[in-house]
Design a protein around this motif. Structure first.
Motif, PDB file in Angstrom:
ATOM      1  N   THR A  52       8.415 -18.315   3.529  1.00 35.83           N
ATOM      2  CA  THR A  52       7.728 -18.887   2.414  1.00 35.83           C
ATOM      3  C   THR A  52       7.241 -17.579   1.190  1.00 35.83           C
ATOM      4  O   THR A  52       6.911 -17.808   0.162  1.00 35.83           O
ATOM      5  CB  THR A  52       6.212 -19.604   2.812  1.00 35.83           C
ATOM      6  N   ARG A  53       7.310 -16.499   1.664  1.00 42.32           N
ATOM      7  CA  ARG A  53       6.681 -15.376   0.861  1.00 42.32           C
ATOM      8  C   ARG A  53       5.313 -15.479   0.860  1.00 42.32           C
ATOM      9  O   ARG A  53       4.636 -15.053  -0.201  1.00 42.32           O
ATOM     10  CB  ARG A  53       7.704 -15.184  -0.133  1.00 42.32           C
ATOM     11  N   PHE A  54       4.335 -16.445   1.588  1.00 42.46           N
ATOM     12  CA  PHE A  54       3.062 -16.324   1.340  1.00 42.46           C
ATOM     13  C   PHE A  54       2.345 -15.617   2.502  1.00 42.46           C
ATOM     14  O   PHE A  54       2.703 -16.024   3.610  1.00 42.46           O
ATOM     15  CB  PHE A  54       2.669 -17.821   1.259  1.00 42.46           C
ATOM     16  N   CYS A  55       1.473 -14.869   2.110  1.00 41.89           N
ATOM     17  CA  CYS A  55       0.919 -13.962   3.400  1.00 41.89           C
ATOM     18  C   CYS A  55      -0.331 -13.761   2.981  1.00 41.89           C
ATOM     19  O   CYS A  55      -0.612 -13.077   2.044  1.00 41.89           O
ATOM     20  CB  CYS A  55       1.715 -12.629   3.631  1.00 41.89           C
ATOM     21  N   PRO A  56      -1.436 -14.164   3.483  1.00 40.23           N
ATOM     22  CA  PRO A  56      -2.885 -14.018   3.056  1.00 40.23           C
ATOM     23  C   PRO A  56      -3.107 -12.484   3.338  1.00 40.23           C
ATOM     24  O   PRO A  56      -4.102 -11.989   2.375  1.00 40.23           O
ATOM     25  CB  PRO A  56      -3.481 -14.713   4.266  1.00 40.23           C
ATOM     26  N   MET A  57      -2.612 -11.674   4.093  1.00 40.82           N
ATOM     27  CA  MET A  57      -2.912 -10.326   4.295  1.00 40.82           C
ATOM     28  C   MET A  57      -2.589  -9.600   2.802  1.00 40.82           C
ATOM     29  O   MET A  57      -2.954  -8.799   2.256  1.00 40.82           O
ATOM     30  CB  MET A  57      -2.154  -9.551   5.260  1.00 40.82           C
ATOM     31  N   ASP A  58      -1.397  -9.925   2.280  1.00 36.06           N
ATOM     32  CA  ASP A  58      -0.652  -9.323   0.930  1.00 36.06           C
ATOM     33  C   ASP A  58      -1.994  -9.539  -0.086  1.00 36.06           C
ATOM     34  O   ASP A  58      -2.101  -8.466  -0.973  1.00 36.06           O
ATOM     35  CB  ASP A  58       0.493 -10.101   0.598  1.00 36.06           C
ATOM     36  N   ILE A  59      -2.371 -10.776  -0.011  1.00 38.37           N
ATOM     37  CA  ILE A  59      -3.422 -11.058  -1.058  1.00 38.37           C
ATOM     38  C   ILE A  59      -4.498 -10.397  -1.050  1.00 38.37           C
ATOM     39  O   ILE A  59      -5.089  -9.660  -1.817  1.00 38.37           O
ATOM     40  CB  ILE A  59      -3.757 -12.735  -1.039  1.00 38.37           C
ATOM     41  N   MET A  60      -4.870 -10.088   0.259  1.00 44.82           N
ATOM     42  CA  MET A  60      -6.478  -9.403   0.444  1.00 44.82           C
ATOM     43  C   MET A  60      -6.121  -8.211   0.154  1.00 44.82           C
ATOM     44  O   MET A  60      -7.015  -7.266  -0.208  1.00 44.82           O
ATOM     45  CB  MET A  60      -6.871  -9.506   2.011  1.00 44.82           C
ATOM     46  N   LEU A  61      -4.983  -7.141   0.462  1.00 44.89           N
ATOM     47  CA  LEU A  61      -4.839  -6.059   0.279  1.00 44.89           C
ATOM     48  C   LEU A  61      -4.696  -5.715  -1.549  1.00 44.89           C
ATOM     49  O   LEU A  61      -4.928  -4.666  -1.638  1.00 44.89           O
ATOM     50  CB  LEU A  61      -3.385  -5.403   1.113  1.00 44.89           C
ATOM     51  N   LYS A  62      -3.976  -6.700  -1.849  1.00 40.98           N
ATOM     52  CA  LYS A  62      -3.885  -6.256  -3.363  1.00 40.98           C
ATOM     53  C   LYS A  62      -5.249  -6.287  -4.056  1.00 40.98           C
ATOM     54  O   LYS A  62      -5.585  -5.777  -4.957  1.00 40.98           O
ATOM     55  CB  LYS A  62      -2.739  -7.510  -3.918  1.00 40.98           C
TER      56      LYS A  62
END
Length: 72
Positions: A52-62
């Motif tokens: 899905t290319r959705f990752c909560p960790m990506d969002i938090m790190l950004k």
């Protein structure tokens, strides 16, 4: 599909597989609440983010200001 997405799918699959094998061999009882459910969540999140290319960790790190790239 990129190498990064395949790595996430394979890593998540192996985490969930190892938990399932431990449960069904009798080494671990996943029917009770334990910290292994956190491991299952991480494995499932890795697996689904590969598709899905959705990752909560990506969002938090950004949001924390981490820039993409190697940075070495």
């Amino acid at each position: 599909m990129s190498v990064e997405h395949l790595v996430r799918i394979i890593a998540g699959f192996f985490i969930m597989l190892s938990l399932a094998l431990a449960h069904f061999s009798g080494s671990v009882d996943m029917t009770h609440l334990s910290w292994l459910w956190f491991t299952a969540f991480v494995g499932f999140n890795l697996f689904q983010s590969g598709f899905t290319r959705f990752c909560p960790m990506d969002i938090m790190l950004k949001k924390a200001g981490v820039r993409p790239g190697c940075g070495l």
